[in-house]
Design a protein around this motif. Sequence first.
Motif, PDB file in Angstrom:
ATOM      1  N   UNK A  38      56.544 -43.913  91.195  1.00 40.45           N
ATOM      2  CA  UNK A  38      56.896 -45.334  91.039  1.00 40.45           C
ATOM      3  C   UNK A  38      55.891 -45.998  90.099  1.00 40.45           C
ATOM      4  N   UNK A  39      56.341 -46.520  88.946  1.00 35.31           N
ATOM      5  CA  UNK A  39      55.413 -47.173  88.011  1.00 35.31           C
ATOM      6  C   UNK A  39      54.712 -48.359  88.661  1.00 35.31           C
ATOM      7  N   UNK A  40      53.432 -48.501  88.380  1.00 38.65           N
ATOM      8  CA  UNK A  40      52.666 -49.618  88.927  1.00 38.65           C
ATOM      9  C   UNK A  40      52.717 -50.787  87.943  1.00 38.65           C
ATOM     10  N   UNK A  41      53.297 -51.883  88.360  1.00 37.28           N
ATOM     11  CA  UNK A  41      53.233 -53.126  87.591  1.00 37.28           C
ATOM     12  C   UNK A  41      52.479 -54.148  88.435  1.00 37.28           C
ATOM     13  N   UNK A  42      51.780 -55.025  87.771  1.00 39.79           N
ATOM     14  CA  UNK A  42      50.892 -55.946  88.485  1.00 39.79           C
ATOM     15  C   UNK A  42      51.292 -57.409  88.332  1.00 39.79           C
ATOM     16  N   UNK A  43      52.537 -57.662  87.931  1.00 39.26           N
ATOM     17  CA  UNK A  43      52.993 -59.045  87.807  1.00 39.26           C
ATOM     18  C   UNK A  43      52.899 -59.790  89.133  1.00 39.26           C
ATOM     19  N   UNK A  44      53.496 -59.221  90.160  1.00 45.70           N
ATOM     20  CA  UNK A  44      53.502 -59.883  91.469  1.00 45.70           C
ATOM     21  C   UNK A  44      52.088 -60.024  92.005  1.00 45.70           C
ATOM     22  N   UNK A  45      51.264 -59.004  91.801  1.00 47.99           N
ATOM     23  CA  UNK A  45      49.869 -59.036  92.233  1.00 47.99           C
ATOM     24  C   UNK A  45      49.153 -60.252  91.649  1.00 47.99           C
ATOM     25  N   UNK A  46      49.288 -60.463  90.338  1.00 51.10           N
ATOM     26  CA  UNK A  46      48.590 -61.578  89.696  1.00 51.10           C
ATOM     27  C   UNK A  46      49.242 -62.918  90.013  1.00 51.10           C
ATOM     28  N   UNK A  47      50.559 -62.938  90.246  1.00 50.26           N
ATOM     29  CA  UNK A  47      51.220 -64.186  90.641  1.00 50.26           C
ATOM     30  C   UNK A  47      50.718 -64.644  92.003  1.00 50.26           C
ATOM     31  N   UNK A  48      50.612 -63.703  92.935  1.00 52.08           N
ATOM     32  CA  UNK A  48      50.082 -64.023  94.260  1.00 52.08           C
ATOM     33  C   UNK A  48      48.627 -64.437  94.152  1.00 52.08           C
ATOM     34  N   UNK A  49      47.854 -63.683  93.387  1.00 51.20           N
ATOM     35  CA  UNK A  49      46.431 -63.980  93.224  1.00 51.20           C
ATOM     36  C   UNK A  49      46.216 -65.353  92.595  1.00 51.20           C
ATOM     37  N   UNK A  50      47.117 -65.744  91.693  1.00 49.09           N
ATOM     38  CA  UNK A  50      47.017 -67.070  91.071  1.00 49.09           C
ATOM     39  C   UNK A  50      47.080 -68.167  92.128  1.00 49.09           C
ATOM     40  N   UNK A  51      48.019 -68.026  93.062  1.00 52.64           N
ATOM     41  CA  UNK A  51      48.126 -69.016  94.122  1.00 52.64           C
ATOM     42  C   UNK A  51      46.919 -69.013  95.031  1.00 52.64           C
ATOM     43  N   UNK A  52      46.416 -67.820  95.365  1.00 55.95           N
ATOM     44  CA  UNK A  52      45.278 -67.705  96.277  1.00 55.95           C
ATOM     45  C   UNK A  52      43.989 -68.241  95.667  1.00 55.95           C
ATOM     46  N   UNK A  53      43.809 -68.003  94.379  1.00 60.18           N
ATOM     47  CA  UNK A  53      42.563 -68.399  93.708  1.00 60.18           C
ATOM     48  C   UNK A  53      42.635 -69.813  93.146  1.00 60.18           C
ATOM     49  N   UNK A  54      43.765 -70.163  92.542  1.00 56.20           N
ATOM     50  CA  UNK A  54      43.881 -71.456  91.866  1.00 56.20           C
ATOM     51  C   UNK A  54      44.407 -72.571  92.759  1.00 56.20           C
ATOM     52  N   UNK A  55      45.040 -72.203  93.875  1.00 55.60           N
ATOM     53  CA  UNK A  55      45.668 -73.200  94.726  1.00 55.60           C
ATOM     54  C   UNK A  55      47.143 -73.356  94.377  1.00 55.60           C
ATOM     55  N   UNK A  56      47.845 -74.126  95.184  1.00 53.37           N
ATOM     56  CA  UNK A  56      49.298 -74.222  95.060  1.00 53.37           C
ATOM     57  C   UNK A  56      49.752 -74.827  93.733  1.00 53.37           C
TER      58      UNK A  56
END
Length: 198
Positions: A38-56
């Motif tokens: 299964x290819x690893x893509x990190x779009x969802x990872x960084x989208x989630x991280x954006x919310x966690x780090x930057x706020x809503x």
Amino acid sequence: MKNRFTPLNLTLGSLFVALTAIGANITSIIPGLAVGGVPITLQTFFAVLAGLVLGSRLGAFSMFVYMMLGLVGVPVFAQFKGGPMSVLSPTFGFILSFIFIAYIAGKIIERKQTTLSYISASLIATALNYLIGTNLMYLAYMFWFEAPSGFTYKLAWIWMLPPLPKDIILAVVAGLLAYRLHRSGITKYQTSMEKNSA
């Protein structure tokens, strides 16, 4: 002004736009990057991280900018694709979901900043990504994109099973990483800079 983004906000938001674009094409940049085929893509990872780090607010805004960049033709989507026709792609629902999952993840940790809340926010956001993306993919195949023979709603969800373990692991990693960043004082530094520029 509280309702305006500071230069620091915009810098951090731009960073996550760039990271999401890189994450979308990580397998093109690093060929053979896969787990169990299964290819690893990190779009969802960084989208989630954006919310966690930057706020809503800022997290959602950064993902909105990422989506709009792709729609105007900048090749930031997977396989270096972009353009207004991307909105008709069966997988566009996943990109659209990034705005909502960043917002939800940010909202959850704005209420409580514990290890468990960060991981929970990340897992909930990932589940929302699957919910929005898979349902819009099904609608795309049913109404404006040629569906494969024998395509059903059940099959759409079966397609999502191979990347699920990888995305659960990445969600937990995102939660732990964001919590470590919070504990390191990066979030406090961002808040103090916002107050000083107000």
